[in-house]
Each structure stands twice: as structure tokens, then as C-alpha cells.
Design a protein around this motif. Structure first.
Motif, PDB file in Angstrom:
ATOM      1  N   ALA A 300       0.840  -1.192   0.000  1.00 52.49           N
ATOM      2  CA  ALA A 300       0.000   0.000   0.000  1.00 52.49           C
ATOM      3  C   ALA A 300       0.876   1.243   0.000  1.00 52.49           C
ATOM      4  N   ASP A 301       0.334   2.342  -0.546  1.00 52.79           N
ATOM      5  CA  ASP A 301       1.091   3.599  -0.550  1.00 52.79           C
ATOM      6  C   ASP A 301       0.923   4.300   0.796  1.00 52.79           C
ATOM      7  N   THR A 302       1.377   5.537   0.887  1.00 57.63           N
ATOM      8  CA  THR A 302       1.370   6.218   2.185  1.00 57.63           C
ATOM      9  C   THR A 302      -0.019   6.600   2.665  1.00 57.63           C
ATOM     10  N   THR A 303      -1.030   6.503   1.794  1.00 55.34           N
ATOM     11  CA  THR A 303      -2.410   6.686   2.250  1.00 55.34           C
ATOM     12  C   THR A 303      -3.081   5.352   2.509  1.00 55.34           C
ATOM     13  N   CYS A 304      -2.313   4.270   2.421  1.00 53.27           N
ATOM     14  CA  CYS A 304      -2.775   2.886   2.594  1.00 53.27           C
ATOM     15  C   CYS A 304      -3.612   2.401   1.418  1.00 53.27           C
ATOM     16  N   LEU A 305      -3.519   3.066   0.280  1.00 55.34           N
ATOM     17  CA  LEU A 305      -4.213   2.658  -0.939  1.00 55.34           C
ATOM     18  C   LEU A 305      -3.417   1.561  -1.639  1.00 55.34           C
ATOM     19  N   VAL A 306      -4.106   0.508  -2.071  1.00 59.59           N
ATOM     20  CA  VAL A 306      -3.476  -0.588  -2.815  1.00 59.59           C
ATOM     21  C   VAL A 306      -3.429  -0.184  -4.285  1.00 59.59           C
ATOM     22  N   ARG A 307      -2.258   0.175  -4.764  1.00 60.48           N
ATOM     23  CA  ARG A 307      -2.117   0.689  -6.128  1.00 60.48           C
ATOM     24  C   ARG A 307      -2.189  -0.407  -7.191  1.00 60.48           C
ATOM     25  N   GLU A 308      -2.012  -1.666  -6.788  1.00 63.57           N
ATOM     26  CA  GLU A 308      -2.086  -2.759  -7.763  1.00 63.57           C
ATOM     27  C   GLU A 308      -3.498  -2.963  -8.299  1.00 63.57           C
ATOM     28  N   VAL A 309      -4.474  -2.393  -7.632  1.00 63.12           N
ATOM     29  CA  VAL A 309      -5.873  -2.515  -8.052  1.00 63.12           C
ATOM     30  C   VAL A 309      -6.315  -1.179  -8.632  1.00 63.12           C
ATOM     31  N   ASP A 310      -6.881  -1.195  -9.817  1.00 60.66           N
ATOM     32  CA  ASP A 310      -7.305   0.031 -10.476  1.00 60.66           C
ATOM     33  C   ASP A 310      -8.510   0.655  -9.773  1.00 60.66           C
ATOM     34  N   GLY A 311      -8.590   1.969  -9.875  1.00 63.80           N
ATOM     35  CA  GLY A 311      -9.789   2.665  -9.444  1.00 63.80           C
ATOM     36  C   GLY A 311      -9.713   3.384  -8.119  1.00 63.80           C
ATOM     37  N   GLU A 312      -8.589   3.285  -7.391  1.00 65.54           N
ATOM     38  CA  GLU A 312      -8.410   3.987  -6.119  1.00 65.54           C
ATOM     39  C   GLU A 312      -9.559   3.725  -5.146  1.00 65.54           C
ATOM     40  N   TRP A 313      -9.815   2.429  -4.887  1.00 66.10           N
ATOM     41  CA  TRP A 313     -10.908   2.098  -3.964  1.00 66.10           C
ATOM     42  C   TRP A 313     -10.512   1.083  -2.885  1.00 66.10           C
ATOM     43  N   LEU A 314      -9.391   0.348  -3.081  1.00 65.27           N
ATOM     44  CA  LEU A 314      -9.022  -0.692  -2.130  1.00 65.27           C
ATOM     45  C   LEU A 314      -7.877  -0.210  -1.236  1.00 65.27           C
ATOM     46  N   TYR A 315      -8.084  -0.332   0.079  1.00 61.79           N
ATOM     47  CA  TYR A 315      -7.096   0.104   1.066  1.00 61.79           C
ATOM     48  C   TYR A 315      -6.683  -1.097   1.928  1.00 61.79           C
ATOM     49  N   ALA A 316      -5.418  -1.108   2.355  1.00 62.44           N
ATOM     50  CA  ALA A 316      -4.902  -2.165   3.226  1.00 62.44           C
ATOM     51  C   ALA A 316      -4.244  -1.507   4.428  1.00 62.44           C
ATOM     52  N   LEU A 317      -4.699  -1.874   5.619  1.00 61.21           N
ATOM     53  CA  LEU A 317      -4.257  -1.196   6.832  1.00 61.21           C
ATOM     54  C   LEU A 317      -3.813  -2.194   7.892  1.00 61.21           C
ATOM     55  N   GLY A 318      -2.916  -1.746   8.753  1.00 60.01           N
ATOM     56  CA  GLY A 318      -2.488  -2.580   9.862  1.00 60.01           C
ATOM     57  C   GLY A 318      -1.584  -3.713   9.417  1.00 60.01           C
ATOM     58  N   ASP A 319      -1.711  -4.857  10.076  1.00 59.07           N
ATOM     59  CA  ASP A 319      -0.805  -5.967   9.822  1.00 59.07           C
ATOM     60  C   ASP A 319      -0.759  -6.376   8.354  1.00 59.07           C
ATOM     61  N   VAL A 320      -1.903  -6.297   7.633  1.00 57.27           N
ATOM     62  CA  VAL A 320      -1.942  -6.853   6.277  1.00 57.27           C
ATOM     63  C   VAL A 320      -1.001  -6.145   5.312  1.00 57.27           C
ATOM     64  N   ASN A 321      -0.606  -4.886   5.598  1.00 57.27           N
ATOM     65  CA  ASN A 321       0.330  -4.231   4.676  1.00 57.27           C
ATOM     66  C   ASN A 321       1.788  -4.422   5.096  1.00 57.27           C
ATOM     67  N   HIS A 322       2.006  -5.113   6.225  1.00 61.98           N
ATOM     68  CA  HIS A 322       3.335  -5.610   6.614  1.00 61.98           C
ATOM     69  C   HIS A 322       4.338  -4.501   6.903  1.00 61.98           C
ATOM     70  N   ARG A 323       3.865  -3.301   7.198  1.00 59.28           N
ATOM     71  CA  ARG A 323       4.824  -2.226   7.503  1.00 59.28           C
ATOM     72  C   ARG A 323       5.322  -2.295   8.932  1.00 59.28           C
ATOM     73  N   ALA A 324       4.396  -2.361   9.857  1.00 54.30           N
ATOM     74  CA  ALA A 324       4.751  -2.412  11.270  1.00 54.30           C
ATOM     75  C   ALA A 324       3.621  -3.131  11.985  1.00 54.30           C
TER      76      ALA A 324
END
Length: 485
Positions: A300-324
Motif C-alpha cells: 500500500a502507498d502512504t495513504t494505505c491505498l493498494v495501487r495494484e488494483v485500479d480505481g483507487e478504492w481498495l485500502y490495506a491497513l495494519g498488519d496486512v500491509n506488513h509495515r509495522a
């Protein structure tokens, strides 16, 4: 709606949140504050892993252990400590803070912010659509006008070793919801979960053995794991570094577990707990319906948006984005993403917000973490090795806490160490690590300094109160200035 987004038969919301833990709650709260309609989907307990099996119960259980250990470090108080912990009351304290695993209060909170709660297993069913399957097999179809936020968390990973199913090992959930103290407990793994669980169960009366492939707390400065290992050893635990479990045997379900180690030796224990990593809970949430791989971490980008999916609608937050994989960082991401979703829905620039932009910059350079061991270990920002690997010019300042009189008054024979890593080009802090008794309450000051990139020449004017453990700041800054002259 467009041809690609038909909503017949769907309940339509602006935002759908998968997961009602603290991360999902935060994104829901901020999306609602932006005036958006929100559906929250939860398959287990509202409040998530943190509330019922991780942060809250572990700290509720650890506090009595540490409180008694602290009292025994103060002459005059140690004489008042007689007998052992009342484990029944310790477990009852835990039960109180997890509300006996009853999530009705948190469910009421979700409804109080104006969000709708759907209980069941939520799966993506194509772009901006979710199907919720309830426990009785009924299905509810939801559609999102603007966003679907995935906050489903993670699960413990068990290694693929011979006999592991027969052994029925503990995970972090067993480590925090069990109410029976095993006579002997082997903890496999030297990360945060492993060392906290070792501290807890040794304090409650188990004979604990820690088995770790590497040094304890390997992501922190080396001295952190060394001091925590010494603390565990002093408490009576056994710490073995550089060993792995290769096989397990438990032929009698009510009997002991025999562990075979890679050095050929065997170790018998009443229970064994694995704290050997986490995997994302994304294997059965319909990622394949939007072109993603089930079971994967979600970039996910810095807004937690999943850029691999078109349309700017899917977000990944918390553990699932593996940042911290930390609750406080996930909540921070939830607030950020909720605000970003609101701004995008309203067509506003993302930097048009009273609290600054919508970038989760702290995930890159200012992540705080505390481990409630004895002594405690906490850090924020980069370690010395990480800073050097990044090509930065650094100076490392190390001090024992005995330099601060407040530490000596806090505990007789206070044992602890502090390190700050300084960017010498800009003279700001890149990272700070503390190990010592009661240092968890010091960490936010370090986080402010690192996140705010406060110049050291300004930071020295933040005067530490005498006589407190926080005096260590005065001595760290003085040592840096003295060595730099």
C-alpha cells in the motif's frame, strides 16, 4: 451506477471495512467523521486480536508480575512482599480487561458512531463489492461507492516440523487466554511475543526455557536482547540461543511434549509455545476476485491505498500491509486512511486537512515499540546499523542509566542502558533505544524528538525533571556535545 458497478441486490455504503479491530475501528470512525456511510464486517469479536488475545490481555497479565519484581528492587518494600502471586486473581484481572471475551460494548461503540455492523465472514466479490456469510450460512451482499478497507490482521505461523500437530502447541492466543500455569513451558522464538510470554509465565510460576535461533529482540540494538536475556535468567528462566526445534512428540494427549533439537539433544516440557512469526489473514477474503494473490501481504502507498488494483478504492491497513505489525501503528494508519478516503470522496486535495497531509510518514522513520519484559525494552527510529546501512553519517551515544540519579532512586541497583543515534549532518535524532525498569513511559518523548526532527541544540532546552528516570536525556545530550567539541 456504471455498467461495471451494478448494485442490484446489494446494500450500498460509501465505505466497507473488513475487520473490526482497533485498525478497522479507526478507519470507520474517521470515514464517518467525513460524513460517509460505513459498514463494518467482523467474523470474530469486535475489538480484534489486540483486545482479546494480544496487547490488552498480555499487559493485564504482565503488570502484576512486573509490579512485584519492581517492589523487590526497593529496600523497605521488598520486605513487604511475601509469598507468590495469586494466579487466580491475576487471571481474573485479565478476564476483566478482556470483558470475559464479550464484545457487546465494542459492538455498541461501532453503532454509536453511526456505522452498521455485520457479523460474519466478509469476502471481496469483485471491485467494491463484499459478500458477508453469517454463521448460519446466510449471505448479505454489500457494495461500496468509494472504498473497501481491509483490516483483517494476521495470524501466528507454526513451523512445518515433524509432530507439531500431535504436540498441540500454544500460540500467542493460548499464551494470553490460558488460566492454568504449566509446570514447564518452552517458548520458541526470541522476538517481542516470545520474550513477553517468557517473562509472564516465568513470573506466574512456570519453569520457562526460551529457544531462539538468534539473539533475543534481534531487530533492536544488540544490548537490548542481552539485557532482556539477563533479566530472564535472573528470574530463573533458561535462555538458549542458536538452537532450533526439529521434531516434537506427544503420544499421550495429557502427557508431556518431547522436543528434539538440531544439536541432537532432547528437551521435555509440559507445554510448548511457538512465537515464530505472523502471516496475513488474507487467504480467504476474495483477493483473487480483484486480481490479487490470496494469502499475500498487501502493498500500500502512504495513504494505505493498494495501487495494484485500479480505481483507487481498495485500502490495506495494519498488519496486512506488513509495515509495522503494531497496534498503535495500525491505528495511525486507520486514522490516515479514513481521512484520505473522506478527502478523495469529496474531491479535495489530500493535503487539504487541518492536521497536515495524509501520508503515513511515521511508518518509515519513527515507529515506536515497547516490550514489557523485566527490564523493559523500547526503541523508536533507526538502530545504529540501520542508519549506517542507509548511508547516513551517524554518531552513537551510549550511557548506562546509573548516570541518572532518578534511575538509582527508582530501583536499588537499577540496571539499564540507553543509546541515541544522531545524524551528524543535520544534528537530529535518527533513533533512540532504552532498556531499563519503567522506560516505557520515556519512549514517547523519544518518538516526538525523532518524528519532529528536533535539532539537538533545541532539544537540550527540554529540561528533564529531577530526580526522574528521564534525566537520562540530559546526560545523553551532554555526552554528545562533549564528544563533538
Amino acid at each position: 451506477m456504471t455498467e461495471e458497478f451494478r448494485t442490484e441486490g446489494h446494500d450500498v455504503y460509501d465505505v466497507i471495512v473488513l475487520g473490526a479491530g482497533p485498525v478497522g475501528q479507526n478507519v470507520a470512525d474517521h470515514a464517518r467523521a467525513a460524513g460517509l456511510s460505513v459498514a463494518v464486517v467482523e467474523r470474530e469479536l469486535v475489538g480484534g486480536e489486540c483486545s482479546y488475545w494480544a496487547c490488552v490481555p498480555s499487559k493485564a497479565l504482565l503488570r502484576p508480575v512486573i509490579a512485584v519484581a519492581d517492589a523487590r528492587r526497593v529496600d523497605g518494600a521488598r520486605q513487604a512482599v511475601t509469598g507468590s502471586l495469586d494466579t487466580g486473581r491475576v487471571f481474573a484481572r485479565r478476564d476483566h480487561y478482556v470483558t470475559d471475551w464479550d464484545d457487546s460494548g465494542q459492538a455498541r461503540w461501532v453503532k454509536s458512531i453511526g456505522a452498521d455492523l455485520f457479523r460474519g465472514h466478509g469476502r471481496l466479490d469483485g471491485p467494491r463489492k463484499v459478500t458477508v456469510t453469517t454463521a448460519d450460512g446466510a449471505r448479505r451482499r454489500l457494495a461500496a461507492r468509494h472504498a473497501v478497507a481491509i483490516a483483517t490482521g494476521s495470524r501466528p505461523v507454526l513451523p512445518a516440523i515433524e509432530g507439531i500437530e500431535e504436540a498441540r502447541p500454544w500460540t500467542n492466543r493460548h499464551g494470553t487466554d490460558s488460566s492454568t500455569v504449566p509446570g514447564r513451558l518452552v517458548v520458541v522464538g526470541g522476538g517481542g511475543v516470545g520474550v513477553e510470554m517468557a517473562t509472564l509465565w516465568q513470573g506466574l510460576g512456570s519453569q520457562v526455557t526460551v529457544l531462539a535461533r538468534r539473539a533475543l529482540l534481534p531487530r533492536l540494538e544488540p544490548f537490548a536482547g542481552e539485557l532482556v536475556a539477563r533479566g530472564l535468567t535472573d528470574a530463573g528462566a533458561r535462555v538458549r540461543i542458536g538452537v532450533q526445534v526439529t521434531a516434537l512428540r506427544r503420544p499421550d494427549p495429557a502427557g508431556p511434549v518431547t522436543c528434539t533439537l538440531d544439536d541432537g539433544s532432547e528437551l521435555e516440557t509440559d507445554e510448548i509455545m511457538f512465537a515464530t512469526g505472523r502471516a496475513p489473514l488474507t487467504d480467504d477474503i476474495g483477493l483473487d476476485t480483484v486480481g490479487l494473490t490470496p494469502g499475500s501481504w498487501l502493498a500500500a502507498d502512504t495513504t494505505c491505498l493498494v495501487r495494484e488494483v485500479d480505481g483507487e478504492w481498495l485500502y490495506a491497513l495494519g498488519d496486512v500491509n506488513h509495515r509495522a505489525l503494531l497496534t498503535h501503528q495500525g491505528k495511525y494508519q486507520g486514522r490516515t486512511a479514513g481521512d484520505a478516503i473522506g478527502a478523495r470522496a469529496a474531491g479535495r486535495p489530500l493535503d487539504d486537512a487541518p492536521w497536515g497531509d495524509h501520508a503515513t510518514t511515521a511508518d518509515q522513520h519513527a515507529v515506536p515499540q515497547v516490550f514489557f519484559t523485566d527490564p523493559e525494552a523500547g526503541a523508536v527510529g533507526l538502530s545504529a546499523a540501520q542508519a549506517e546501512e542507509a548511508g547516513l553519517h551517524v554518531k552513537v551515544v551510549d550511557l548506562d542509566f546509573t548516570a541518572a540519579q532518578g534511575a538509582n532512586l527508582y530501583a536499588d541497583g537499577y540496571r539499564g542502558h540507553a543509546r541515541m543515534v544522531v545524524d551528524t549532518d543535520r544534528e537530529i535524532l535518527l533513533g533512540v533505544t532504552f532498556v531499563g525498569h519503567g522506560i516505557s513511559e520515556l519512549l514517547h518523548s523519544a518518538t516526538v524528538a525523532v518524528a519532529g526532527e528536533i535539532p539537538l541544540k533545541r532539544l537540550r532546552h527540554a529540561v528533564a525533571c529531577f530526580p526522574t528516570v528521564s534525566e537520562i536525556w540530559t546526560y545523553l545530550l551532554a555526552a554528545y556535545r562533549r564528544d563533538s567539541d
